[in-house]
Design an enzyme around this catalytic site. Sequence first.
Site, PDB file in Angstrom:
ATOM      1  N   GLN A 103       0.852  -1.192   0.000  1.00 32.91           N
ATOM      2  CA  GLN A 103       0.000   0.000   0.000  1.00 32.91           C
ATOM      3  C   GLN A 103       0.887   1.241   0.000  1.00 32.91           C
ATOM      4  O   GLN A 103       1.713   1.435   0.895  1.00 32.91           O
ATOM      5  CB  GLN A 103      -0.921   0.036   1.215  1.00 32.91           C
ATOM      6  CG  GLN A 103      -1.931   1.179   1.125  1.00 32.91           C
ATOM      7  CD  GLN A 103      -2.808   1.297   2.343  1.00 32.91           C
ATOM      8  OE1 GLN A 103      -2.354   1.787   3.379  1.00 32.91           O
ATOM      9  NE2 GLN A 103      -4.062   0.854   2.238  1.00 32.91           N
ATOM     10  N   TYR A 172      -6.260  10.844   3.717  1.00 29.34           N
ATOM     11  CA  TYR A 172      -4.847  11.055   3.410  1.00 29.34           C
ATOM     12  C   TYR A 172      -4.697  11.785   2.074  1.00 29.34           C
ATOM     13  O   TYR A 172      -5.684  12.218   1.473  1.00 29.34           O
ATOM     14  CB  TYR A 172      -4.109   9.718   3.457  1.00 29.34           C
ATOM     15  CG  TYR A 172      -4.085   9.109   4.837  1.00 29.34           C
ATOM     16  CD1 TYR A 172      -3.438   9.760   5.886  1.00 29.34           C
ATOM     17  CD2 TYR A 172      -4.738   7.898   5.110  1.00 29.34           C
ATOM     18  CE1 TYR A 172      -3.434   9.220   7.165  1.00 29.34           C
ATOM     19  CE2 TYR A 172      -4.730   7.360   6.385  1.00 29.34           C
ATOM     20  CZ  TYR A 172      -4.084   8.021   7.410  1.00 29.34           C
ATOM     21  OH  TYR A 172      -4.079   7.497   8.679  1.00 29.34           O
ATOM     22  N   ARG A 321      -9.279  -6.857  10.948  1.00 33.03           N
ATOM     23  CA  ARG A 321      -9.320  -7.236  12.364  1.00 33.03           C
ATOM     24  C   ARG A 321      -9.617  -8.714  12.560  1.00 33.03           C
ATOM     25  O   ARG A 321      -9.088  -9.335  13.494  1.00 33.03           O
ATOM     26  CB  ARG A 321     -10.336  -6.351  13.085  1.00 33.03           C
ATOM     27  CG  ARG A 321      -9.851  -4.921  13.259  1.00 33.03           C
ATOM     28  CD  ARG A 321     -10.946  -3.998  13.768  1.00 33.03           C
ATOM     29  NE  ARG A 321     -11.977  -3.786  12.747  1.00 33.03           N
ATOM     30  CZ  ARG A 321     -13.095  -3.116  12.949  1.00 33.03           C
ATOM     31  NH1 ARG A 321     -13.340  -2.608  14.153  1.00 33.03           N
ATOM     32  NH2 ARG A 321     -13.974  -2.932  11.983  1.00 33.03           N
ATOM     33  N   CYS A 345     -13.371  -4.883  19.532  1.00 36.32           N
ATOM     34  CA  CYS A 345     -13.101  -3.991  20.664  1.00 36.32           C
ATOM     35  C   CYS A 345     -12.179  -2.845  20.270  1.00 36.32           C
ATOM     36  O   CYS A 345     -12.068  -1.856  20.998  1.00 36.32           O
ATOM     37  CB  CYS A 345     -12.486  -4.777  21.815  1.00 36.32           C
ATOM     38  SG  CYS A 345     -10.857  -5.496  21.439  1.00 36.32           S
ATOM     39  N   CYS A 360      -3.683  -8.132  19.784  1.00 35.98           N
ATOM     40  CA  CYS A 360      -5.104  -8.469  19.836  1.00 35.98           C
ATOM     41  C   CYS A 360      -5.491  -8.693  21.283  1.00 35.98           C
ATOM     42  O   CYS A 360      -4.669  -9.149  22.100  1.00 35.98           O
ATOM     43  CB  CYS A 360      -5.384  -9.727  19.016  1.00 35.98           C
ATOM     44  SG  CYS A 360      -7.096 -10.335  19.147  1.00 35.98           S
ATOM     45  N   ALA A 391      -7.434 -15.315  31.646  1.00 37.22           N
ATOM     46  CA  ALA A 391      -6.077 -15.817  31.856  1.00 37.22           C
ATOM     47  C   ALA A 391      -6.073 -17.328  32.044  1.00 37.22           C
ATOM     48  O   ALA A 391      -5.239 -18.041  31.463  1.00 37.22           O
ATOM     49  CB  ALA A 391      -5.436 -15.120  33.056  1.00 37.22           C
ATOM     50  N   GLU A 410     -13.210 -24.310  37.753  1.00 37.26           N
ATOM     51  CA  GLU A 410     -13.953 -23.052  37.819  1.00 37.26           C
ATOM     52  C   GLU A 410     -15.118 -23.223  38.775  1.00 37.26           C
ATOM     53  O   GLU A 410     -15.917 -24.154  38.641  1.00 37.26           O
ATOM     54  CB  GLU A 410     -14.462 -22.657  36.433  1.00 37.26           C
ATOM     55  CG  GLU A 410     -15.449 -21.508  36.393  1.00 37.26           C
ATOM     56  CD  GLU A 410     -14.932 -20.246  37.061  1.00 37.26           C
ATOM     57  OE1 GLU A 410     -15.669 -19.683  37.902  1.00 37.26           O
ATOM     58  OE2 GLU A 410     -13.792 -19.837  36.761  1.00 37.26           O
TER      59      GLU A 410
END
Length: 644
Positions: A103, A172, A321, A345, A360, A391, A410
């Site tokens: 680009q 731009y 993304r 996000c 990310c 985590a 958990e």
Amino acid sequence: MPDAAHTVLAPYRAGRLDLPNRLAFLATVNNLGRNTEITDDLVAYYAARARGGAGMVITEGLSVHPTSIPNGTTPLAYDESLVPGFRRLADACRRHGARVFGQLWHVGRQALWNPTLQPWAPSGGRDPYSGVTARTMTDAEVREVVAGFVRSAVNLYVAGFDGVELHGAHGYLITQFLSPWSNHRDDAWGGDTARRTAFVAAVVRGIREACGPDFAVGLKLSAHEYVDGGIDLAEAQRIVGVLGDTAPVDYLAVSQANFSPSLEYHVPDMAFDDVPFVHLAAGVREVAGDVPVMALAKVPDVATADRLVEDGTADLVGMARAWIADADLVRKVERGETPRPCTYCNVCWDFIHTGRRIACMYAPDTGREWHADPSAADERRTVHVVGGGPAGLEAARTAAGRGHDVHLYERADRLGGRLRRDAQTPGREGMGLAADWLAAAVEDAGACVHLGTEVTPETVAGWDAGDVVVVATGAVPVVDEVPGVTTVALAEAVRRAGELAGPVVVVDELEDEPVYAFVTDLATRGTQVRLVTRREAPARRVAYVSRIGVSRRLDEAGVEVHALVEPVRAEDGRLVARHVYSGRERDLGPVGTVVLAGPAAPGPHPAGARDALVIGDASSPRSYVAVSQEAHDVVVRLGREKGE
């Protein structure tokens, strides 16, 4: 072989384009390179997307002229000394079958990160984002920059690239020439549509002449700037018509917005529906003739890309993304697996526009591909992971994937931790995608999941002495009561949103989107809400591109924002706050409930967990990016102790 059920995964040929499929990895700044070096990190980043099935790999913007060096990481395409590095990048991508496009980028008056340069633009005036004032280019300087585009294309051609994409979007330099909003010239380079198109047409013709008949030239175009007096779809169609007559391109990638308040539309976040600007691609395709049109902007998956091609909206589909979230996007689809979904996000955008390496929210290898190690662990261990939040899930997924015997515990009846809590707030439902994918990935990797299980000292005592214990039990809110008024933590307030006594004052210590989604939702329900921050303004940790929408929604919902203050006490049903610098107190008005959005502290660790590896918020409450990368890295080191 490509899955025949996916239209976009079949080979595509049109003119100079000869692609293994119709999907492009779009140009995105990543801050992995250097002005004068194509680094190993940069090559590995693009090679990962090529290996993951991108039909086209389009690099981040490459500088075409010394007046456009926006930061220290933008490779200088005009510098011939970078040709060997560009060749290494092209070879690394083409090895996997992808076609490689560079680009070509000139920022014009949008000198975003380099205020020491004198910005050149078709017309003078102040840039609405950077605040710099450009000087009007002379005719000779216009021609000099055209030559810079051509010289840059020649360097990429020599390096083995298949083509270039001219960055004519997002305000731009090329956009500045094309748009009546920014081009006020009355010479050969400005005036009516034809003369405003003359600059990009000269660039296209110059590249064609210098690089020969087989080198492709595409154009990324903002088909609507969403500013008064700027390019709209009708004007974009006229531009496409002029180019078709004077300097045809090989494809048109259709984008939107510029670096004004319309920047909110540039990379639409989770507040937007999927493919919210697809009508612009369809409108360009109506007039593009035989020139392929690429649709882009929040294309979430291959199935959506299929639909865009099958319904005639576009010929090609660009994704950025989604590919930042999962470099193996296409290969996973071909294998019948589910790629890691993007939550939109915009953490990736925040990282790159604050000068950090791309990352990310929950893909720990993104931006670190050169250092990634997909091999199995040297020694198989039994790993007990306590806690099923972001985590813990990443630790369990990585450990099981590397061949360890993993048990995940958990105490809740569902995995996800704060990802699930975040997703409970209206407008943040997309965070549940991350929780769902991680939970499924843990089980697919072979980990044994124990839900509704409290790890006790007796539990720990039953584990073998040589087992690895990873503690990822998360954080707990710190609730410092504001004297004289009911004070609750944000998580509790989300659960009890309909029961909070108003007016509600939210004290923002997180400075992130979950706070503002909650505040906006509460105000929309009819509750009077005030937002208090000790910073100069809220949303400090929100990507600027999304902060625009946050601020807009807060104002539309009627939320009062009080900056540079902190609550002290309530007297007679009114909240007293003080200025964080002067110490002066002031009355902020009636209050029924104070909601504390942060801070948090590490939660209690399982009693008796010996020599545990404590990770994530259980060690130090931090961002999703930080806890994900930490969890991944800690586990990758397991089983290597003897070899280190």
